[in-house]
Design an enzyme around this catalytic site. Structure first.
Site, mmCIF file in Angstrom:
data_model
loop_
_atom_site.group_PDB
_atom_site.id
_atom_site.type_symbol
_atom_site.label_atom_id
_atom_site.label_comp_id
_atom_site.label_asym_id
_atom_site.label_seq_id
_atom_site.Cartn_x
_atom_site.Cartn_y
_atom_site.Cartn_z
ATOM 1 C CB CYS A 38 45.464 27.230 42.153
ATOM 2 S SG CYS A 38 46.114 28.350 40.903
ATOM 3 C CG ASN A 100 42.371 33.517 38.815
ATOM 4 O OD1 ASN A 100 42.805 33.257 37.696
ATOM 5 N ND2 ASN A 100 43.042 33.250 39.921
ATOM 6 C CB THR A 101 40.784 31.527 34.542
ATOM 7 O OG1 THR A 101 41.208 30.639 35.585
ATOM 8 C CG2 THR A 101 41.988 32.215 33.938
#
Length: 212
Positions: A38, A100-101
């Site tokens: 993030c 993850n994305t």
């Protein structure tokens, strides 16, 4: 979560190694998954998880602060995900989670504005499965710790492919939009497949690497 009678894995994120360690000390969980993908500290301008030295330091800080297994979730938004996996391993990770994305974007063609308030977001689901399979394959071939595969798994066939790539376990996310029945569909389908092939889950794991 404890009332469910199953292992509790907590996904955590923060802006520094110190904050990750502080959070980990205050959680009653059976394992910790470090979400390093993030937006983080401004001095790095992007994701903390893109930098091997930070991946290693965060992992080490959490391992020192907690007594439970630590999994490090790796970003695919990098030139070399293996480098990140090796950094997590050096930091003492018990496993890595891939992937993850993928960083993505969508635009409203009527207004011309990005659909998401932050302009960019994470792409998940079926579209990223080939990327996830490749990442798991690369990581499993070099790491000495388990790789947990995630990204686009929505059927037992997807699960088989991910395990063949080298995943010791899998995660399901976006497919939950189909309902919680997806778990039973995957496990029952996987069990039937193993029976039909007369192989064990351990023999299936990493099969693609051994065949190449």
């Amino acid at each position: 979560a404890r009332k469910g009678g199953v292992p509790v894995i907590a996904s955590i994120f923060a802006s520094s190694a110190e904050e990750f360690a502080q959070i980990s000390r205050n959680l009653d969980a059976d394992a910790l998954e470090l979400n390093l993908s993030c937006p983080h500290a401004e001095k790095y301008g992007s994701e903390l998880g893109r930098y091997p030295d930070l991946v290693e330091s965060v992992t080490g800080a959490v391992k020192a602060a907690s007594s439970v297994p630590v999994w490090v979730k790796l970003t695919p938004n990098t030139a070399d995900i293996l480098e990140l996996g090796l950094a997590a391993q050096r930091g003492g990770a018990d496993a890595v989670v891939a992937i993850n994305t993928l960083k993505a974007m969508a635009i409203d063609i009527e207004t011309g504005y990005p659909i998401l308030g932050n302009r960019f977001g994470g792409l998940s689901g079926r579209a990223i499965k080939p990327v996830a399979v490749r990442a798991v394959y690369d990581l499993a071939s070099r790491l000495e710790i388990p790789v947990i595969g995630v990204g686009g798994i929505s059927s037992w066939e997807d699960a088989v492919e991910m395990i063949m790539a080298g995943a010791s376990a899998i995660q399901v996310g976006t497919a939950l939009l189909q309902g919680y029945g997806v778990f039973e569909e995957i496990t029952s389908g996987l069990s039937a497949y193993l029976g039909r092939k007369s192989i064990t889950l351990e023999e299936l794991c990493g099969m693609a690497g051994r065949c190449s």
